[in-house]
Design an enzyme around this catalytic site. Structure first.
Site, PDB file in Angstrom:
ATOM      1  N   LYS A  48      74.473  29.511  25.094  1.00  0.00           N
ATOM      2  CA  LYS A  48      73.770  30.282  26.134  1.00  0.00           C
ATOM      3  C   LYS A  48      73.778  29.509  27.454  1.00  0.00           C
ATOM      4  O   LYS A  48      73.951  30.091  28.530  1.00  0.00           O
ATOM      5  CB  LYS A  48      72.335  30.590  25.689  1.00  0.00           C
ATOM      6  CG  LYS A  48      72.305  31.660  24.589  1.00  0.00           C
ATOM      7  CD  LYS A  48      70.956  31.852  23.929  1.00  0.00           C
ATOM      8  CE  LYS A  48      71.134  32.783  22.723  1.00  0.00           C
ATOM      9  NZ  LYS A  48      69.953  33.096  21.979  1.00  0.00           N
TER      10      LYS A  48
ATOM     11  N   GLN B 219      64.520  30.835  20.529  1.00  0.00           N
ATOM     12  CA  GLN B 219      65.595  30.925  19.548  1.00  0.00           C
ATOM     13  C   GLN B 219      65.020  31.118  18.141  1.00  0.00           C
ATOM     14  O   GLN B 219      64.123  30.380  17.719  1.00  0.00           O
ATOM     15  CB  GLN B 219      66.463  29.659  19.616  1.00  0.00           C
ATOM     16  CG  GLN B 219      67.732  29.720  18.768  1.00  0.00           C
ATOM     17  CD  GLN B 219      68.708  30.795  19.238  1.00  0.00           C
ATOM     18  OE1 GLN B 219      68.784  31.121  20.420  1.00  0.00           O
ATOM     19  NE2 GLN B 219      69.465  31.360  18.304  1.00  0.00           N
TER      20      GLN B 219
ATOM     21  N   ASP C 262      65.228  38.634  25.748  1.00  0.00           N
ATOM     22  CA  ASP C 262      65.791  39.222  24.523  1.00  0.00           C
ATOM     23  C   ASP C 262      65.480  40.714  24.396  1.00  0.00           C
ATOM     24  O   ASP C 262      66.078  41.406  23.575  1.00  0.00           O
ATOM     25  CB  ASP C 262      65.180  38.528  23.290  1.00  0.00           C
ATOM     26  CG  ASP C 262      66.088  37.455  22.702  1.00  0.00           C
ATOM     27  OD1 ASP C 262      67.310  37.548  22.889  1.00  0.00           O
ATOM     28  OD2 ASP C 262      65.559  36.536  22.049  1.00  0.00           O
TER      29      ASP C 262
END
Ligand SMILES: Nc1nc2c(c(=O)[nH]1)N[C@@H](CN(C=O)c1ccc(C(=O)N[C@@H](CCC(=O)O)C(=O)O)cc1)CN2
Length: 291
Positions: A53, A97, A120
């Site tokens: 990322k 995460q 997200d």
């Protein structure tokens, strides 16, 4: 017939090129988008994904904010990091995460993320807006994998309009979220959500113009079950040990042979995974754009 490839790697590269231009334009307006990540523990897979990322961010000019924490972190300490990122002006949006260690209450952590910073698109407020169909793609962060599936198909010149879509798997990140998106008027698909409790999955698959395989069960979708000419997206990710080489590799939900019957298939790896990463960046740029 051999299916054509829905190339996620090339499509993600095209999206990143577009985002590079948007980020440069934002910087001229004095806005630098920043993506934050919260990583807990030493799981090699999670560390690899987080590193990816930040590599993606560097590629398009997005600033990186990292919070790497030991797996001994307490719930209270982790919540303090979430509060800090919620208040940090340099962090346009961030992700936690997953998975988190077992001693952490994951739901409480995800609900603590400010909805406006939820890169997200998995906060209950944002998922709720999606279900209520009160989203504006710039205003509401959308879940990255469903958004990646949709763009992967569209950018290969295929319309969702009128398609019968069968989704296999009822997880939150894909199965539950993709139906409310694909049934919006802009896509106009008809969506059936199936799962491990579905009676006669094959009967549903036979009627599907598009199959979105997100069960996380290696090889669950077979060539015999799908309609000739169907479009098949392989979202499932399982790690298996190859009996021939003894090495660990990714196994998707789609069995060998499906490409002989389908019209289009997404490879795995190289399909939906890179799209998920690209759409995460797009969420952050959209968030920065709304000011
Ligand atoms: N907070 C989140 N955690 C997790 C997510 C998520 O979307 N949000 N998804 C997965 C991991 N993940 C992103 O974090 C992710 C996994 C894999 C890929 C990808 O591009 N895969 C490549 C193959 C990479 C390899 O060889 O291992 C591909 O499909 O080509 C992107 C994102 C769990 N946690």
């Amino acid at each position: 017939m051999t299916a054509q490839i829905l190339d996620g790697t090339a499509t993600a590269a095209a999206i990143k090129a577009e985002l590079t231009e948007r980020v440069a334009a934002l910087k001229e307006r004095g806005i630098t988008p920043g993506l934050g990540t919260v990583l807990v523990g030493d799981d090699p897979g999670s560390k690899w994904y987080v590193a990816g990322k930040h590599r993606d961010c560097a590629e398009v000019g997005i600033a990186s904010i990292r919070r790497d924490l030991p797996d001994t972190v307490t719930q209270e300490e982790l919540e303090a990091v979430i509060d800090e990122l919620n208040a940090d002006d340099a962090t346009t949006g961030y992700i936690v995460q997953l998975p988190l260690p077992a001693h952490i209450d994951t739901r409480a952590i995800l609900e603590r993320v400010a909805p406006a910073k939820d890169a997200d698109g998995l906060h209950p407020t944002n998922l709720g807006r999606l279900v209520l169909n009160v989203i504006d793609p710039i205003e509401t962060p959308l879940p990255c994998t469903p958004r990646g599936v949709i763009e992967l198909v569209e950018r290969h010149g295929i319309s969702w309009n009128g398609k019968n879509v069968v989704v296999v798997g009822r997880g939150v990140t894909v199965g539950r979220a993709i139906g409310p998106l694909l049934t919006r008027k802009e896509f106009n698909a008809t969506v059936t959500l199936t799962h491990t409790g579905t009676v006669d999955l094959a009967a549903h698959l036979r009627e599907a113009d598009v199959v979105v395989a997100a069960a996380g069960v290696p090889g669950i979708i077979t060539a015999e079950e799908i309609k000739p000419g169907a479009i098949v997206l392989d979202v499932g990710v399982s790690r298996v040990t190859d009996p021939e080489t003894g090495k660990s590799r990714i196994a998707g939900d789609v069995a060998d042979g499906v490409a002989e019957v389908a019209s289009w298939v997404s490879p795995n790896p190289g399909g939906v995974g890179p799209m998920t990463r690209a759409l995460l960046l797009k969420n952050v740029v959209d968030m920065a754009d709304r000011g």
